[in-house]
Each structure stands twice: as structure tokens, then as C-alpha cells.
Design an enzyme around this catalytic site. Structure first.
Site, mmCIF file in Angstrom:
data_model
loop_
_atom_site.group_PDB
_atom_site.id
_atom_site.type_symbol
_atom_site.label_atom_id
_atom_site.label_comp_id
_atom_site.label_asym_id
_atom_site.label_seq_id
_atom_site.Cartn_x
_atom_site.Cartn_y
_atom_site.Cartn_z
ATOM 1 N N LYS A 22 0.832 -1.202 0.000
ATOM 2 C CA LYS A 22 0.000 0.000 0.000
ATOM 3 C C LYS A 22 0.864 1.249 0.000
ATOM 4 C CE LYS A 22 -1.381 2.050 3.704
ATOM 5 N NZ LYS A 22 -2.021 2.779 4.820
ATOM 6 N N ASN A 23 1.932 1.230 0.801
ATOM 7 C CA ASN A 23 2.770 2.422 0.940
ATOM 8 C C ASN A 23 3.625 2.690 -0.292
ATOM 9 O OD1 ASN A 23 1.742 2.953 3.459
ATOM 10 N ND2 ASN A 23 3.397 1.949 4.570
ATOM 11 N N ARG A 92 -4.030 10.511 4.729
ATOM 12 C CA ARG A 92 -2.882 11.396 4.693
ATOM 13 C C ARG A 92 -2.158 11.390 3.351
ATOM 14 N NH1 ARG A 92 -0.053 14.415 7.588
ATOM 15 N NH2 ARG A 92 2.068 14.862 6.942
ATOM 16 N N CYS A 116 -4.369 8.271 9.815
ATOM 17 C CA CYS A 116 -4.153 7.704 11.151
ATOM 18 C C CYS A 116 -3.926 8.786 12.197
ATOM 19 C CB CYS A 116 -2.934 6.786 11.145
ATOM 20 S SG CYS A 116 -3.267 5.150 10.500
ATOM 21 N N ASP A 306 6.185 0.895 11.847
ATOM 22 C CA ASP A 306 4.912 0.266 11.496
ATOM 23 C C ASP A 306 4.800 -1.179 11.982
ATOM 24 O OD1 ASP A 306 3.809 2.493 10.361
ATOM 25 O OD2 ASP A 306 4.053 1.851 8.278
ATOM 26 N N VAL A 328 10.354 7.312 15.854
ATOM 27 C CA VAL A 328 9.792 7.879 14.625
ATOM 28 C C VAL A 328 8.526 8.673 14.926
ATOM 29 C CG1 VAL A 328 8.938 7.376 12.301
ATOM 30 C CG2 VAL A 328 10.835 6.044 13.254
#
Length: 421
Positions: A22-23, A92, A116, A306, A328
Site C-alpha cells: 500500500k505504501n 494522509r 491515522c 509500522d 519515529v
């Protein structure tokens, strides 16, 4: 909005196929705005965020067809300079269309992004970079307007932090700044950025250095259509590997790029899990209580933020004390209180969580707070005694394709229950 009902105690065994990232898919879809010709993307996951980006592309003048995991994108009308607020607020990554629209049409107006809720994620890095590339920026009433004002020959943009979103946004925009040379220093180095570079270069762009902290973009005048396959989702792969280990099972995770998870593999092996890499497949076996380990998240190639919530769920039943340091997203501990409801012994101080392993978790009603936190609660529910009900679960469908089916095929007992009116 429904809930997930998880019957604990399952031992996960079998095979699971990992979807496309997805990213990687989202910034590549945004980069398709640079091209008038048809772009065909393969291995695209069918996820809520992808469907939001499809709606955004359609709203600004692109024809988009999505069948199975293949996406076809082609400009059909004049590109609209404004993106509807109701679309941008959902995700986002949608903010990354600002630069591509502005570089194509001279102006773009996009709402400040949603997505998120894991702490402040300012878009300042994006906006300062766009200014250096010749755009004027106006932020007003929750919207950002970017107008192309002056051509540049050469500029160096040094990011204060290696932000993935800013790196992707700026390199995509710079790719179509004809005649300009843009250097991004302290760039994020994630595999998804390498994938984006490869895609843009296949369209005719001139970018080099992705995967290092210095990316150099030579702007071109025009892009061409291309067929391209998205890389596998390393975070999805990591999630299933953690889940199998946490359940003390054995499984084969297929369609993985092992090079993208080196740091994560090392930590899993420290806990006692046995991993075997077989090309683009990873076999994992874990039959004992995990050993406590310390985990520190950092930008790639460090341990991925993540995967921190999922790792915490796993370590909550480890033998000993684990220290998890989140470097992060400093506030990425919203899952802690929910894990504690299930019997986990965790204390948080600033960006550090002390996890004292307990013998067993107990099923409880919990609430998903964001995408990866919800995945962590699902893992916790699988290994807990009794039944866990996870509400506000829609987050998980933003990042995991066929998540219920995939976990069920491994032996998990999960049911999605629609909320009663």
C-alpha cells in the site's frame, strides 16, 4: 462500523500470500498524474486507502479502472486544480497530489490531510520543499494552495527529518520541473521510495539515489505510459510473521522481499524464532515462549515503526523485560492501554515502553486506535485466553488486504460482526 470477534488460543499454521505494498502503491498512483498516457499498475492491493486515491484521481480528470489487482490510469479530461475536502480528509497520503497537480497545471488547492491519528505529522517539510522548487504556498482555512511562480535551475533541499511522505512528494513534483536539478538531502531511504523512483524512471524521469540519503532529480518535460508491478508489502509480511511466532506456530509467508526486513528478522530470531529465507518466501517456526528483546524504531533501514505495535503484542508474553523505544512517531503508544486491558504489563515514559512479559493475555473488549495498533490487538486476541472483541476495527481494512480470510486460512478464529443499529 463493526467489530472483530477473536476466539483466542489458535496456533497459526500454513501459508499466506503477501499483497502489493500500500505504501508503494499510493505515491505511485499520485505520480501517475505526471503522465497523460495510460499507466498500468499490477500487484495493487484492494484496500480502502487505494479506493480513496482512485476517487481522488477520478475527481481531477483521470479515468481509472481496477480489476483484480490491476489498475489502469489515464487522463481523460483537463486536470482539475482542486481536490474535494471529503476525499483528502480520509487519508494522509492524498496530500501528495498537491505538487503533481501544481506542476501539471500551475496551481493546486488541497485540504490538509487526514488518516491515522498517531500524533502530529506536520506537512511543513513538504511545503518548505515546494517553496524552494519555485512554488508559492498559501495555507488558509484548512486548505493549502500551491502556485508555480518561478523556474529554478538548481536547488538543494535538506529535510530536517527523513520524512517518507515529504521525500516522495518532492521527488515526484521535481521529476516534471523541466531543466531543473533538485537534490534532496537527508532523504528517507525506504524500499517504497526506491519503487517510486523506478516507476518514475520507467515513465521517462531522471532520478537517482533512492535508497540512499541523497536523491538527485533532473526534471523532464514529459512522461510516457508504462506497465509496472508494485513491490510486496513488507509491513504486511512482518505482521503475519509476528502473528505466527506469537501463536507458537509454523508458517510460510510468500511473496516477500527479504532484503526489506533484515533488521526485523534479526529481532525475531533474537526472541528464539527460527527463520529460513527461501528466495521470495520466508519460513518461520516458533514453538516456545519468546525471549524478551529490546527494540528501537528508526527510519529505514532501522526497525520499522509500522511493526512496533505488533512486536509489542508479541513481547507482552515474552520471558523477561523488553524495552521498546519509539524514535519515529513519539506518541505511537495508543495500543498500550488496550493491551493492558488484556493483562499485559507495560509502562510508558515518554517515547519508551517497558514491557514485562506475562504468561498469558486474557480476552477483553478493546478498541482499535489506528491501523497498526489494530493489527497488534488482533495478534493479541489470537494468543489470548478467551474471546477478544475489537471495536473501531475499520482501521485494519485500510492496510491489510483480505485480512480476515488470510488469518482464517492460517487457523485463526475471527469473525467480523456488523454493528447493530
Amino acid at each position: 462500523m463493526g467489530k472483530l470477534v477473536v476466539q483466542g488460543g489458535a496456533v497459526l499454521e500454513g501459508e499466506v500470500e503477501i499483497s502489493g505494498s500500500k505504501n508503494a502503491a499510493l505515491p505511485i498512483m499520485a505520480a501517475a498524474i505526471l503522465c497523460d498516457e495510460e499507466v498500468i499498475l499490477k500487484n495493487v492491493p484492494r484496500l480502502q486507502d487505494v479506493f480513496v486515491m482512485i476517487d481522488i484521481l477520478r475527481s481531477i480528470g483521470f479515468r481509472v479502472e481496477f480489476e483484480e489487482n490491476e489498475l489502469k490510469i489515464k487522463r481523460e479530461n483537463d486536470i482539475s486544480q482542486e481536490v474535494p475536502y471529503e476525499l483528502v480528509r480520509k487519508m494522509r497520503a492524498s496530500f501528495n497530489v498537491l505538487g503533481p497537480i501544481a506542476v501539471r497545471t500551475g496551481r493546486a488547492k488541497v485540504a490538509l490531510p487526514g488518516g491515522c491519528s498517531i500524533g502530529v505529522r506536520p506537512v511543513d517539510f513538504h511545503l518548505e520543499g515546494l517553496k524552494k522548487m519555485g512554488f508559492s504556498i498559501k495555507v488558509e482555512h484548512g486548505f493549502v494552495e500551491a502556485c508555480f511562480e518561478r523556474r529554478i535551475d538548481y536547488v538543494t533541499i535538506t529535510l530536517p527529518f527523513p520524512s517518507v511522505g515529504a521525500t516522495e512528494h518532492l521527488m515526484t513534483t521535481a521529476a516534471l520541473l523541466k531543466g531543473a536539478r533538485v537534490v534532496i538531502e537527508n532523504a528517507a531511504m525506504e524500499p517504497e521510495i526506491v519503487d517510486l523512483q523506478n516507476f518514475i524512471n520507467r515513465m521517462g524521469g531522471h532520478i537517482e539515489g533512492a535508497g540512499t540519503s541523497r536523491i538527485v532529480i533532473e526534471g523532464v518535460e514529459k512522461m510516457q505510459g508504462v506497465e509496472y508491478s508494485i513491490i510486496p508489502d513488507r509491513i504486511e509480511a512482518g505482521t503475519y510473521l509476528v502473528a505466527i511466532a506469537a501463536s507458537r506456530g509454523k508458517g510460510l509467508v510468500k511473496n516477500v522481499n527479504p532484503d526489506h526486513l533484515t533488521n526485523f528478522f534479526e529481532k525475531l530470531e533474537e526472541t528464539g524464532a527460527k527463520l529460513k529465507v527461501l528466495g521470495n518466501e520466508v519460513e518461520i517456526e516458533m514453538r516456545e515462549r519468546p525471549k524478551a528483546v529490546d527494540v528501537t524504531t528508526n527510519p529505514y533501514p532501522g526497525f520499522p515503526t509500522d511493526l512496533q505495535p505488533q512486536m509489542m503484542a508479541y513481547l507482552s508474553t515474552a520471558s523477561g523485560v523488553s524495552v521498546i523505544t519509539e524514535n519515529v512517531f513519539k506518541t505511537r503508544f495508543l495500543h498500550v492501554d488496550e493491551l493492558k486491558r488484556m493483562g499485559a504489563d507495560i509502562e510508558v515514559s515518554g517515547n519508551v515502553a517497558i514491557v514485562k512479559g506475562v504468561e498469558k493475555l486474557s480476552g477483553a473488549p478493546v478498541e482499535g486506535t489506528d491501523l497498526r495498533a489494530t493489527a497488534a490487538l488482533l495478534i493479541a486476541g489470537i494468543i489470548a485466553d478467551g474471546v477478544t472483541e475489537i471495536s473501531n476495527v475499520e482501521h485494519i481494512f485500510r492496510g491489510y488486504e483480505d485480512v480476515i480470510d488470510k488469518f482464517s486460512e492460517l487457523g485463526a478464529k475471527i469473525e467480523y460482526v456488523e454493528k447493530e443499529n
